[in-house]
Design an enzyme around this catalytic site. Sequence first.
Site, mmCIF file in Angstrom:
data_model
loop_
_atom_site.group_PDB
_atom_site.id
_atom_site.type_symbol
_atom_site.label_atom_id
_atom_site.label_comp_id
_atom_site.label_asym_id
_atom_site.label_seq_id
_atom_site.Cartn_x
_atom_site.Cartn_y
_atom_site.Cartn_z
ATOM 1 C CB ALA A 96 26.735 -14.817 13.167
ATOM 2 C CG HIS A 143 -2.550 -33.034 5.137
ATOM 3 N ND1 HIS A 143 -3.148 -33.250 6.363
ATOM 4 C CD2 HIS A 143 -2.632 -31.890 4.684
ATOM 5 C CE1 HIS A 143 -3.746 -31.898 6.455
ATOM 6 N NE2 HIS A 143 -3.527 -31.176 5.509
ATOM 7 N N GLY A 174 20.702 -7.290 16.341
ATOM 8 C CA GLY A 174 21.793 -7.224 17.238
ATOM 9 C C GLY A 174 21.770 -7.788 18.497
ATOM 10 N NE ARG A 200 17.265 -13.694 6.462
ATOM 11 C CZ ARG A 200 18.075 -12.782 5.489
ATOM 12 N NH1 ARG A 200 17.909 -12.251 4.454
ATOM 13 N NH2 ARG A 200 18.920 -12.045 6.204
ATOM 14 N NE ARG A 208 19.559 -11.573 -1.083
ATOM 15 C CZ ARG A 208 19.740 -11.273 0.111
ATOM 16 N NH1 ARG A 208 18.267 -10.619 0.504
ATOM 17 N NH2 ARG A 208 20.695 -10.977 0.907
ATOM 18 C CD GLU A 216 -1.072 -38.368 7.626
ATOM 19 O OE1 GLU A 216 -1.441 -38.068 8.969
ATOM 20 O OE2 GLU A 216 -0.668 -37.202 6.861
ATOM 21 C CG LEU A 225 16.211 -7.833 6.889
ATOM 22 C CD1 LEU A 225 15.300 -7.025 7.612
ATOM 23 C CD2 LEU A 225 17.194 -8.656 7.424
ATOM 24 C CD GLU A 239 18.317 -12.647 9.625
ATOM 25 O OE1 GLU A 239 19.405 -12.702 9.333
ATOM 26 O OE2 GLU A 239 17.321 -13.139 8.875
#
Length: 369
Positions: A160, A56, A303, A190, A213, A58, A210, A301
């Site tokens: 978008a 973690h 429409g 993503r 990359r 810390e 999807l 993602e």
Amino acid sequence: MKGDLPTVDRDFLRRAITIGRNGWGRVHPNPMVGCVLVKGGEVVAEGWHEEVGGLHAEVHALARAGDTAKGSTAYVSLEPCNHHGRTPPCSKALLEGGIARVVYGAGDPGAESGGGHATLERSGLEVVGPVLSPDEARAENPSFFFNQERSATYLAVKLAQTFDGRIASNPGERTSITGREARRETHRLRAGFDAVMVGSTTVLVDDPLLTVREDVPLRVQPVRIILDSDAEVPASASIFRDVSEAPVIVFSSEEASDEAVRGLEEAGAAVYRLPRAGKGLSLRAALTVCWDKGIRSVFCEGGGELASTLIGEGWARRLYLFVAPFVLGEGAVPAFPGLVSNELWNAWQPVEPARHFGKDVLLTFDRAD
């Protein structure tokens, strides 16, 4: 952030929050956490949660500081955990490291992991926190808090659009809206979710992969989810090329053709039949399956129709809206068809400043309950 917090504390805590974000794409469904150790006004060491199952924030910072950590103040974006999970409790590590004071941003909502504040205070440390408001805390790690508080899958919508609120030139026509920089940011977004979801129309029109990359840091490829009422996505779709690395789930209706469903299964998809609701499938049923399968967060993602349904029915909790600086005209496809209620949109609030990616701008909103 609380207004009565001294400026120096505020600045170091902001730094802890900022470095914690380095864990995006590698720590989900755990929260992003950053830690800054400060002594005499100087930073001794920094650390963040880098990987699920790993050290973690810390503990990373303490290891880097060594003996110089003694007597320092630890600024941590999330209340130090107080339980034995994959790793020992961070509250114990801070005590053993000789930390004198702890300032933390958000309280830990976990039934098992919470309670670090009380443990540290009982041991004689000065503890300040939670410093962030509940809304600020949720905005930083929205999926984690939603999962803990609702025991349900968290869903974000990405869309978008152009200046005039359009997402495609014509129905069924693939239209590029944003530029290269914004598309890379979409890949990065993503990476921070367990699954990416689209409707069948998006698959039929765009034939997307999807996957994540663009050399984005990644722990594991997200599951790809298709909402396909009639099981009409062909087995030749690009999304089935790499199901061994990035699984595909298809939600179809109970009335979908058995032959079409078998074709999807033979292509490598896991198919779940759901009841219909409205014009499509029951989104409640789809998200219930996601939760049962361990999918804690979904990045949609699809429409405008799917985005509008998710927002209109209250399933979407965050909206990532890219705005591109051109127009498509009145005959183009609208971004949010049917969502004309000001009351509905008044429930959405901006959670961070607008960010620029090339010529495009990203606006981020959370739904306030």
